[in-house]
Write an enzyme that holds these catalytic residues in place. Structure first.
Site, mmCIF file in Angstrom:
data_model
loop_
_atom_site.group_PDB
_atom_site.id
_atom_site.type_symbol
_atom_site.label_atom_id
_atom_site.label_comp_id
_atom_site.label_asym_id
_atom_site.label_seq_id
_atom_site.Cartn_x
_atom_site.Cartn_y
_atom_site.Cartn_z
ATOM 1 N N ARG A 10 5.477 -4.920 14.685
ATOM 2 C CA ARG A 10 5.942 -5.132 16.056
ATOM 3 C C ARG A 10 7.125 -6.072 16.087
ATOM 4 N NH1 ARG A 10 2.189 -3.589 20.094
ATOM 5 N NH2 ARG A 10 3.729 -4.356 21.566
ATOM 6 N N GLY A 29 3.793 -15.192 20.191
ATOM 7 C CA GLY A 29 3.056 -15.328 18.935
ATOM 8 C C GLY A 29 3.678 -16.353 17.997
ATOM 9 N N TYR A 86 -0.798 3.703 12.538
ATOM 10 C CA TYR A 86 -1.238 2.386 13.023
ATOM 11 C C TYR A 86 -2.745 2.345 13.277
ATOM 12 C CZ TYR A 86 -1.473 -1.858 15.784
ATOM 13 O OH TYR A 86 -1.818 -3.100 16.260
ATOM 14 N N ASP A 140 3.020 -8.137 6.540
ATOM 15 C CA ASP A 140 1.687 -7.625 6.853
ATOM 16 C C ASP A 140 1.316 -6.215 6.411
ATOM 17 O OD1 ASP A 140 -0.655 -8.687 7.514
ATOM 18 O OD2 ASP A 140 -0.368 -8.668 9.686
ATOM 19 N N ARG A 310 -7.517 -2.660 20.693
ATOM 20 C CA ARG A 310 -7.968 -1.443 19.987
ATOM 21 C C ARG A 310 -9.212 -0.808 20.611
ATOM 22 N NH1 ARG A 310 -7.523 -4.207 13.925
ATOM 23 N NH2 ARG A 310 -5.607 -5.315 14.394
ATOM 24 N N ALA A 377 -7.997 -22.076 15.652
ATOM 25 C CA ALA A 377 -8.561 -23.343 15.160
ATOM 26 C C ALA A 377 -7.482 -24.426 15.115
ATOM 27 C CB ALA A 377 -9.151 -23.132 13.771
ATOM 28 N N ASP A 497 10.196 -0.959 -34.143
ATOM 29 C CA ASP A 497 8.761 -1.232 -34.048
ATOM 30 C C ASP A 497 8.056 0.084 -33.694
ATOM 31 O OD1 ASP A 497 6.256 -2.604 -33.516
ATOM 32 O OD2 ASP A 497 6.766 -2.321 -31.394
ATOM 33 N N TYR A 498 6.755 0.177 -33.972
ATOM 34 C CA TYR A 498 6.073 1.456 -33.700
ATOM 35 C C TYR A 498 5.350 1.453 -32.342
ATOM 36 C CZ TYR A 498 3.418 5.696 -34.171
ATOM 37 O OH TYR A 498 2.897 6.938 -33.927
ATOM 38 N N ASP A 499 4.197 0.720 -32.251
ATOM 39 C CA ASP A 499 3.371 0.794 -31.034
ATOM 40 C C ASP A 499 4.083 0.168 -29.836
ATOM 41 O OD1 ASP A 499 0.481 1.713 -31.945
ATOM 42 O OD2 ASP A 499 1.290 0.371 -33.491
#
Ligand code: GDG
Length: 724
Positions: A10, A29, A86, A140, A310, A377, A497-499
């Site tokens: 938003r 907000g 949403y 978010d 909601r 809080a 190098d190998y691996d």
């Protein structure tokens, strides 16, 4: 001048369609306040949905222009996008999963498709604003895929991501069918922020388990980049709440409320309607308070504000009904003519009235079952300038990590809730002041502005750190230069190098045999008489000989213990001992016994503990333990412990790939030297070679002495093919 772009679902302004036409309503907000100084700054912007569905193209143009004047760029979404992206994926899949309500989660392929599509839409909108050098801060859970999409389009951008909700345990994330895509999406960022260290830990664990990327000190090494992860507990605009609560308007409102309530004590609860907030549990606790401590009947009221949210979603509608019924039952049972136990409001209040509620309340009851942070809080604490008031806070809100002077409770423990309520109501003034003072100092200091600043600073730092750690990727231009130097050289030495370099890892090391493509490639390289092609590996000589011994290659086996120039016999690098194995082998066996999936490999002159198949986190922990153990046991001996890719290897000191590579170069001088390897043991090779050598580290953004990086085995093979 590089710009900063903020992105969230938003915009900080909501566009409304009213009888009087379109109106623009700025949000109050915390995020809008905290980021205000950033997005309004010259040239910067905030990208997001303005909250309404378009009726026609003229409207689109009008809104876009009006918002542009206030540094905002709208992303317009259709009704079906909002439904699927949403309400669907964001709020019916991610929200319940991340808040530990998997029983409410749905897994709809159509919702996922919409989520991907809308994240792409946001990506396009951001790219329209952002230049290649800009900083982008994504917010978010609605936009988890966006960082990687942006990264793909703008590899050099600085990208930050912040998650406002909890990041749950790996055990929940693993349930999601799209878990790997979501993690990859987030890892497109340079810095990923969470509210708490706990969420950050869960994220690192999910990345280790699901993607196999290792992390150290909050730095994740992906195959291409280093990503910094950190905790940034979000704060509030402290002064705004402190001032609002002290204002004349708030005092006037409070007086009105007071008159209506009489001398009664006030407990306050404020939330958005959500099953994560523990609203029903709170009502039950309040009822029990009246049962267990009847002296509070007629004395205490709960003012409960529930902000509609909601309520089209079935779970929310059901929750609303449950709350309505509980409030009805309680009030019907206890109410008197001049006292109500619950004052319930299902609506939102204007900011100044909210401030007066914070002022009025003696106790704030903030008891979510899960909450990323919980700003209510902190707002309550900031509003209590007079030092009176008690905060009851759920231990499962992110805020509890900081506000430890609250009465911290487990919200499912009804007993604890009732006792906390009673304790709050009888708490001596002195203790209230003591607790509030400590919390107020913290909320004032760690406010939303310092939060923003800290995040932006860390974002800059993450980029510097990346540059420090990273070796450049082998660019197309550097590749051309390398190929040209190779072509021009009469004598060339290739140390491969190998691996993890020539062949991909296999959970069972004995199954990583060369495929046909690799054999053909190596053969073709050796057919040029100007080339010496050396396979330089930690593997035992028997395996190398069995897999590749028929090709005219040179071999360096066991990290330099054994050498075999093409067409000759194996020879030891120097006289070595292996009598130490008798003593150390039981130690390794002990770690095998303690770590399912790990095993010991015995070579002629070394012992290796492999943990690739063990649980990712347990393996890493045990490896650290074993390393300390071995370092202790091998001090003052002629042994060394090497850390490789998911292996620990004990061998004689002085033997390593670097020493072997030096000997090769002395014996077979070359005008062009190329060394490619993927782990720490290859760093010895890089170190031993002259500066003009082309040294390439495969994989992660790990610190390396090599001049270049390549992402993986496929790129190595492509490079070697270019040499032919
Ligand atoms: C998400 C995470 C995290 C509430 N009622 C009214 C009103 N409010 C304001 C409060 C507060 C905000 O809404 C609610 O913030 P929270 O943090 O409590 O919760 P979420 O909305 O779920 O936010 C959360 C947050 O993101 C930030 O990262 O803390 O964990 O879930 O500011 O004051 N404001 C007004 N009238 C009301 O009636 N004006």
């Amino acid at each position: 001048m590089p710009k900063t772009i903020i992105v969230s679902n938003r915009l900080p302004t909501k566009v409304l369609r009213t009888d009087a036409g379109l109106t623009f309503q700025p949000s109050e907000g915390g995020l809008a306040t905290g980021l205000g100084s950033i997005y309004r700054h010259e040239g910067n912007a905030w990208v997001g949905w303005p909250g309404l569905f378009l009726e026609d193209a003229a409207e689109e143009q009008y809104i876009t222009e009006a918002l542009r004047a206030d540094s905002m760029a709208p992303v317009f979404l259709t009704e079906s996008e909002i439904q699927d992206y949403y309400e669907g994926f964001s709020n019916s899949t991610l929200w319940p999963t991340f808040h530990y309500f998997p029983q409410f989660a749905t897994y709809e392929a159509a919702h996922w498709a919409a989520y991907v599509a809308v994240n792409e839409k946001f990506c396009a909108a951001v790219l329209a604003q952002a230049g290649p050098e800009d900083t982008i801060w994504v917010h978010d859970y609605q936009l988890l895929l966006l960082p990687a999409m942006l990264r793909a389009a703008r590899p050099d951008c600085t990208i930050g991501f912040f998650l406002h909700i909890p990041f749950p345990s790996y055990e929940l994330i693993r349930v999601l069918p799209w878990r790997a895509e979501l993690l990859h999406g987030m890892l497109g960022a340079d810095l990923i922020g969470f509210h708490t260290f706990g969420y950050m830990r869960h994220f690192l664990s999910a990345v280790a388990h699901l993607l196999g990327f290792p992390a150290q000190n909050g730095l994740i090494e992906t195959p291409t980049r280093t990503v910094l992860v950190d905790a940034f507990p979000m704060g509030i605009d402290y002064e705004r709440y402190a001032e609002a609560a002290a204002s004349a308007a708030a005092q006037a409102h409070e007086a009105v409320y007071r008159q209506a309530l009489g001398a009664g004590r006030v407990v306050l609860s404020i939330d958005r309607l959500d099953y994560t907030k523990g609203i029903a549990q709170r009502l039950l606790a309040f009822e029990q308070l009246l049962v267990r401590y009847p002296e509070w009947v007629g004395q205490v009221s709960l003012i409960m504000v529930v902000v509609p949210s909601r309520d089209q979603v079935p779970q929310y509608a059901a929750l609303k009904q449950e709350i309505d019924e509980l409030v009805g039952r309680l009030n019907a049972r206890y109410r008197t003519i001049d006292w109500s136990p619950i004052h319930y409001f299902y609506r939102s209040f204007p900011f100044d009235e909210l401030a007066s509620l914070y002022r009025l309340a003696e106790v704030a009851l903030v008891t979510p079952l899960r909450d990323g942070m919980n700003l209510v809080a902190k707002e309550f604490v900031a509003s209590k300038a007079d030092g009176r008031g008690v905060l009851i806070l759920s231990e499962r809100a992110g805020a509890a990590r900081e506000l430890s002077d609250a009465l911290v409770i487990n919200p499912t423990d009804l007993d604890a809730l009732v006792e906390a309520l009673h304790q709050a109501l009888v708490m001596p003034a002195e203790e209230q002041a003591q607790r509030l003072d400590a919390m107020r100092a913290l909320v004032r200091r760690y406010n939303v502005f310092s939060w923003t600043k800290l995040f932006m600073n860390q974002l800059t730092y993450s980029k510097i750190k990346q540059h420090m750690l990273a070796t450049d990727m082998l660019s197309p231009a550097a590749t051309d230069e390398l190929v040209a130097a190779y072509r021009a050289a009469p004598q060339r030495l290739l140390l491969l190098d190998y691996d993890g370099t020539l062949a991909p890892f296999h959970p069972n090391p004995q199954r990583a045999e060369p495929d046909q493509e690799l054999r053909l490639l190596l053969r073709a390289l050796t057919e040029d008489p100007r080339n010496r092609v050396v396979v330089i590996s930690g593997r035992d000589r028997a395996t190398l000989a069995r897999w590749l011994g028929d090709l005219p290659l040179d071999f360096i086996a066991e990290h330099g213990v054994w050498l075999r120039p093409a067409g000759e016999e194996w020879q030891l690098f120097q006289t070595l001992k292996n009598d130490w194995m008798r003593e150390l082998r039981p130690v390794l066996d002990l770690y095998v016994a303690r770590t399912a999936g790990s095993f010991v490999e015995t070579k002629d002159y070394s012992l290796v503990w492999h943990f690739r198949r063990a649980d990712a986190e347990l393996g890493a922990v045990r490896a650290r333990e074993l390393l300390a153990h071995l370092n202790f046991m091998t001090s003052n001996t002629d042994l060394q412990v090497l850390e490789g890719n998911k292996v620990l290897e004990i061998k004689n000191a002085g033997i390593n790939k670097g020493a072997a590579a030096s000997r090769w170069l002395a014996q077979f001088p070359a005008d062009f030297v190329l060394a490619i390897g993927d782990d720490r043991t290859d760093e010895d090779t890089f170190r031993a070679l002259p500066p003009a050598a082309y040294t390439i580290r495969v994989g992660s953004g790990a610190r390396s002495l090599a001049r270049f990086h390549l992402a993986g085995v496929a790129d190595v093979r492509a490079l070697l093919r270019r040499l032919l």
